[in-house]
Enzyme design. Structure first.
Site, PDB file in Angstrom:
ATOM      1  CB  CYS A 256     -40.808  19.975 -30.583  1.00  0.00           C
ATOM      2  SG  CYS A 256     -41.523  18.905 -29.332  1.00  0.00           S
TER       3      CYS A 256
ATOM      4  CG  HIS B  72     -45.938  18.290 -32.576  1.00  0.00           C
ATOM      5  ND1 HIS B  72     -44.864  18.675 -33.357  1.00  0.00           N
ATOM      6  CD2 HIS B  72     -45.529  18.443 -31.284  1.00  0.00           C
ATOM      7  CE1 HIS B  72     -43.868  19.040 -32.567  1.00  0.00           C
ATOM      8  NE2 HIS B  72     -44.233  18.902 -31.317  1.00  0.00           N
TER       9      HIS B  72
ATOM     10  CB  CYS C 183     -42.909  25.208 -26.753  1.00  0.00           C
ATOM     11  SG  CYS C 183     -44.141  23.919 -27.027  1.00  0.00           S
TER      12      CYS C 183
ATOM     13  N   GLY D 124     -39.116  20.653 -25.975  1.00  0.00           N
ATOM     14  CA  GLY D 124     -38.956  19.887 -24.751  1.00  0.00           C
ATOM     15  C   GLY D 124     -37.700  20.249 -23.978  1.00  0.00           C
TER      16      GLY D 124
END
Length: 425
Positions: free
Chosen positions: A98, A351, A382, A384
């Site tokens: 991300c 996202h 955040c 993954g």
């Protein structure tokens, strides 16, 4: 070897993105290639900044989480060639799930600070319709057999449910309320003309429907209410708390930013929208990856010599409402604090994984311009497999003792000088 090398200031010149689409056969980009979305952004940045000679671009860094198909073949280089940049401009691909675009920015910014680059393009793309998250991946069986990670760590929705378990004060009702507010703030920002200026129109062709020029984001659901969200199913756990309404969806889209050294920006007459102060990445237990922004922010603040009270604007990626709320609770920030995601966030707009970091930056830059009372802002997210990322920025429009705008939080400290010793900018 030079004994007098100094770290150079890094500035955010401009950033654009495509409208974000819903992943899948019915999404606006179902028949569009991922690399073509990146090309649209690169060409738009060159049009918006005609004083930049293309041959002065020193690097093109483009992130993608799934680097196969139309997101493969070293997409930074291929996108540069497809966009018509000179053959002399190199490029590379990068992956930090991300935080791909955010890492593309910090990596190339470090090169600028070190003196290896003057001007770079950095961004990310994710076509989750063509490349569902995890597609084609082959996790090493040792992850589970040796209990290196909890099985839940390989499914982001499960990690969000784990955060609810860890922080029982973050109820489903509270997560839903945050999600409703995100939708409302994004709708207000769109109506106020704060989103459209940084969107690149994308023409798409659908069989039987002809060409369509897409100029707005597809995922937002303006007018969403608590009642709308209350009945949604919890796909990751029976009687769980994470739903499609209080989490970001599956999306397609691309972003690209233009960064430069302060000296190169002055030489070329490029605008300066933000100055990089500091950045940090941190790891956490993968099964609660959503808490990642907390240690990353603490680390970045310490390196910058700042505290959370010095940060007048916060753009935090809304992968899940519970992830944002755990961050706010840790730092003692109210759910509705006007410093946080003034334009709404990923729960509303979407996202597309590796692209989202630059969306956060572009929105922060626009907020800086409209609120000179704020000196420092932050983009955080955040990541993954248990990580977090935070980048701290300074507002070049900052005016000491300037009253805050109506959206700003009265009394927000914004006059503490950063400690840039050892900084990446």
């Amino acid at each position: 070897m030079s004994q007098n090398r100094q770290v150079r200031d890094v500035v955010f010149v401009d950033g654009v993105r495509t409208p974000f689409g819903r992943a899948g056969d019915k999404g606006i980009y179902a028949g569009t290639r991922a690399d073509d979305l990146v090309v649209k952004c690169i060409r738009a940045l060159l049009r918006r900044n005609p004083q930049l000679p293309p041959e002065r671009i020193d690097e093109v860094a483009i992130a993608a989480t799934t680097q196969t198909g139309d997101q493969g073949l070293t997409i930074g280089r291929t996108a540069a060639l497809l966009a018509g940049l000179p053959n002399s401009v190199p490029g590379f691909a990068i992956d930090r799930m991300c935080a791909g675009a955010m890492t593309a920015v910090t990596t190339t910014a470090s090169g600028i600070g070190f003196g290896s680059y003057d001007v770079v393009l950095a961004g990310g793309v994710e076509h989750m319709g063509h490349h569902p998250m995890g597609a084609g991946a082959d996790p090493n069986p040792r992850f589970l057999s040796e209990r290196i990670v909890d099985p839940a760590a390989l499914n982001m929705g499960n990690t969000a449910e784990n955060l609810h378990d860890r922080f029982p004060a973050i109820t489903k009702d509270r997560a839903d309320a945050y999600a409703v507010a995100s939708q409302a703030k994004f709708a207000a920002a769109s109506a106020g003309g704060r989103i459209l200026p940084d969107l690149v129109p994308v023409a798409t062709l659908r069989p039987g429907a002809g060409w369509t020029v897409n100029t707005v984001d597809e995922p937002p659901r303006p007018g969403t209410t608590l009642a709308d969200l209350a009945s949604l199913r919890t796909p990751f756990r029976a009687h769980g708390r994470v739903t499609a309404g209080n989490a970001a969806g599956l999306n397609d889209g691309a972003t690209v930013a233009l960064l430069a050294s302060a000296g190169a920006a002055e030489e070329l007459g490029l605008p300066v929208k933000m100055r990089l102060v500091q950045y940090a990445f941190a790891g956490v237990e993968p099964s609660v990856m959503g808490i990642g922004p907390v240690p990353a922010t603490e680390k970045a603040l310490k390196l910058a010599g700042l505290t959370i009270d010095d940060i007048g604007l916060i753009e935090i990626n809304e992968a899940f409402a519970v992830q944002v709320l755990s961050f706010l609770d840790h730092f003692g920030i109210a759910d509705d604090d006007p410093r946080v995601n003034r334009y709404g966030g990923a729960i509303a707009v979407g996202h597309p994984l590796a692209s989202s970091g630059v969306r956060l930056m572009t929105q922060l830059a626009r907020q800086f311009a409209e609120d000179p009372s704020v000196r420092f802002g932050m983009t955080t997210m955040c990541i993954g497999l248990g990580m977090g990322a935070t980048v701290i920025w300074e507002n070049p429009h900052f005016t000491p003792n300037r009253p805050p705008t109506s959206q700003a939080r009265p009394g927000t400290p914004a006059a503490v000088a950063p400690n840039t010793e050892g900084s990446a900018a």
